[in-house]
Scaffold this motif. Structure first.
Motif, PDB file in Angstrom:
ATOM      1  N   GLU A   1      40.931  27.267 -48.335  1.00 17.93           N
ATOM      2  CA  GLU A   1      39.808  28.088 -47.880  1.00 17.93           C
ATOM      3  C   GLU A   1      38.476  27.366 -48.099  1.00 17.93           C
ATOM      4  O   GLU A   1      37.585  27.413 -47.242  1.00 17.93           O
TER       5      GLU A   1
ATOM      6  N   PRO B   1      37.158  32.386 -46.400  1.00 15.12           N
ATOM      7  CA  PRO B   1      38.431  32.930 -46.869  1.00 15.12           C
ATOM      8  C   PRO B   1      39.357  33.298 -45.710  1.00 15.12           C
ATOM      9  O   PRO B   1      38.894  33.629 -44.607  1.00 15.12           O
TER      10      PRO B   1
ATOM     11  N   LEU C   1      40.063  33.709 -40.287  1.00 21.52           N
ATOM     12  CA  LEU C   1      39.117  33.554 -41.382  1.00 21.52           C
ATOM     13  C   LEU C   1      38.106  34.697 -41.381  1.00 21.52           C
ATOM     14  O   LEU C   1      37.929  35.405 -40.373  1.00 21.52           O
TER      15      LEU C   1
END
Length: 322
Positions: free
Chosen positions: A27, A33, A54
């Protein structure tokens, strides 16, 4: 004979089962993330293979592996990082977005291609599109734009399959086709000069199969994925290596296909036969080895490819090897 290959299958690990520090490392490399991950099946890579979304809305395809899943896979992932980063934009391949390597785990993140693998058994129209794309690929990648190993170095040991079977006295191995057992020393001799014919300055993918291709949803463009085995070879090497797999997955006679393709027509027939003998020995010997960790269908898949390659070789040789 039209042998049937089993599905190309690696044991997949869901994204959430990756160690937390690996997920966080990927990430960080991607800059956001992961909020959603869908495991993708098909292909011989063990470990993680997932399409991810994401937090910032971007999408990516992530694959990750450790030596625990398969001892040889981290090295292949590292090779793919090098190769994918060096491929020019003219190559129909996903762009490498990021990579992660802590010495134990290796991960790669690519642009997510909206597409699917070709249908198997092979559809005639899709195969035509793939063959056209393979021909274009050989043009784009000549001369080789990547500093990859020569085919004579990269597969020198695997392509000695027949000779290695002779050395261990495999003429009595009941798992081998009777024609192969009867002609094993002659096959080893036939394959011996393959390097002088296979060398060249085309960057070959080195592992073209249906599970290493995607047909895009927006117009049916063919995209080639998974480049760890890239090497420099003759412009027809990829086509020859691919066709036994095509045959094993319900495709047409490989001799008919090869001899109608531009690169196949231009190839030295003696050289093609020698390299095909090396390819056949590679698949057949490989199929006799124990199952590698995380790859439960690899040996059966190689057996089907080997049977198709041997059938093709017998057709080219005719009565020369009864």
């Amino acid at each position: 004979m039209n042998p049937t290959a089993p599905p190309a299958t690696g044991v997949r690990t869901p994204w959430r089962q990756l160690p937390l520090y690996v997920r966080e490392g990927v990430e960080d490399a991607l800059g956001a993330p992961v909020t959603e991950a869908v495991t993708q099946h098909g292909g011989f890579s063990p470990g993680v293979a997932a399409r991810v979304r994401l937090a910032d809305g971007r999408r990516a395809f992530v694959k990750a592996v450790s030596a625990e899943a398969n001892p040889g896979s981290p090295a292949l992932h590292r090779a793919e990082v090098r190769n994918a980063a060096a491929l020019p934009d003219s190559v129909p391949a996903p762009r490498l977005l990021a990579s992660y390597d802590d010495g134990a785990w290796v991960a790669l993140a690519f642009e997510d291609i909206d597409g699917r693998q070709p249908r198997v058994p092979w559809d005639a129209g899709e195969l035509r599109s793939v063959l056209d794309a393979v021909d274009r690929l050989s043009r784009v990648l000549t001369p080789a734009p990547v500093d990859a190993p020569s085919v004579a170095e990269a597969v020198a040991r695997p392509f000695r399959g027949w000779q290695r079977l002779v050395e261990r006295g495999a003429q009595d191995d009941g798992r081998l086709d009777p024609w192969v057992r009867r002609n094993l020393p002659a096959l080893a001799e036939l394959a011996a000069p393959w390097p002088q014919y296979a060398v060249g300055d085309t960057l070959a993918h080195g592992d073209l199969r249906a599970d290493n291709m995607l047909i895009t949803a927006d117009g049916g463009r063919v995209v080639f994925v998974d480049w760890p085995h890239a090497l420099r070879a003759a412009p027809w090497f990829d086509l020859l290596l691919m066709l036994p797999c095509v045959r094993a997955q319900g495709g047409p006679d490989p001799e008919d296909v090869f001899t109608t393709q531009r690169v196949g027509r231009a190839a030295d027939p003696r050289g093609v036969t020698a390299v095909l003998a090396g390819v056949a020995g590679f698949f057949v010997r490989g199929s006799l080895q124990p199952d590698p960790p995380g790859l439960p269908t690899l040996r059966a898949f190689q057996a089907a490819q080997g049977a198709a390659a041997v059938d093709w070789l017998r057709k080219r040789l005719g009565p020369a090897l009864p």
